[in-house]
Design an enzyme around this catalytic site. Structure first.
Site, PDB file in Angstrom:
ATOM      1  N   TYR A  36      61.615   7.179  55.498  1.00 49.60           N
ATOM      2  CA  TYR A  36      61.894   7.802  57.076  1.00 49.60           C
ATOM      3  C   TYR A  36      61.270   9.275  57.235  1.00 49.60           C
ATOM      4  CZ  TYR A  36      66.604   8.716  55.569  1.00 49.60           C
ATOM      5  OH  TYR A  36      67.662   9.171  54.833  1.00 49.60           O
ATOM      6  N   LYS A  68      68.238   8.637  45.145  1.00 50.32           N
ATOM      7  CA  LYS A  68      68.725   7.399  45.334  1.00 50.32           C
ATOM      8  C   LYS A  68      67.731   6.259  45.130  1.00 50.32           C
ATOM      9  CE  LYS A  68      73.038   7.930  46.905  1.00 50.32           C
ATOM     10  NZ  LYS A  68      73.914   7.463  46.097  1.00 50.32           N
TER      11      LYS A  68
END
Length: 235
Positions: free
Chosen positions: A150, A160
């Protein structure tokens, strides 16, 4: 029969909820906290309700010497770990555009969110190997998925994403040896990281993690990432 479950980042948020649910399930919990010298009154009711099941341990995943000391203490006292839940994580520099980003914030994120779990597995793997049903659960995020990119939170998302790949590597190596290895998106839940506006209950996610650890839920091993309910997610 209860398992020995080690949880990092256990003093708040999802970690704390998982400690609570694991104790209710009759497990012995080793709760890693960053500063054992601080007051941890939030655990007192749990200690009274589940005597002898909860142990706090000094464990900052950024400090390898503390991980080694924790491993040695756990080995001396309990001998084995059945489940390792790598929950400790940070979310920083949320308001920074790429042009403004301090690379030190990226390094901090990688240190905690990726290198922390790597060091935990590195040092606790010998104790996990002594378990009859060893399990490693890495708490990742859909923020690290290609399909969910995003365009912000660069430090968190990149760390992550790397954790997801580390989980896949672990699964390839350890699943043939009887390990369950899961990379879990916990959902948007009401924690200090997720905020009070989040729709999810950390208790529900904690129950899902324990279902995975207890092998009540067995998702497809080839899934890159799963929800706390064991459902595969696109990567």
């Amino acid at each position: 029969m209860g398992m020995n479950i080690l949880i990092t980042g256990a003093s708040k948020g999802l970690g704390f909820s998982t400690v609570s649910e694991a104790l209710k399930g009759g497990h012995h919990v080793i709760a890693g906290v960053r500063n054992l010298q601080q007051s941890h009154e939030q655990f007192e009711a749990m200690r009274q309700e589940h005597p002898g099941q909860l142990e706090l341990i000094q464990l900052d995943v950024n400090v390898e010497s503390e991980i080694i000391a924790a491993k040695n203490a756990v080995e001396r006292r309990w001998g084995t770990v059945d489940v390792l839940i790598n929950n400790a994580g940070i979310l920083i520099a949320r308001d920074k555009k790429l042009e403004q980003l301090d690379m030190a914030e990226v390094e901090r994120s990688m240190m905690t969110n990726l290198y922390g779990p790597m060091k935990m597995v590195k040092h606790f793997l010998p104790l996990l190997r002594r378990s009859e049903r060893p399990c490693i659960i890495n708490i990742s995020s859909e923020a690290g998925c290609f399909t969910a990119a995003y365009g912000r939170d660069y430090p968190y998302a990149l760390s992550k994403s790397a954790l997801s790949f580390f989980s896949a590597q672990l699964r390839k190596e350890l699943a043939p040896q009887g390990f369950a290895v899961y990379n879990v998106h916990p959902g948007w839940i009401r924690t200090p990281m997720g905020g009070e506006q989040a729709p999810g209950d950390p208790g529900d996610t904690a129950i899902g993690l324990l279902n995975l650890a207890e092998r009540k839920v067995v998702p497809a091993q080839e899934s890159w990432m799963i929800t706390h309910k064991g459902e595969p997610m696109p990567y």
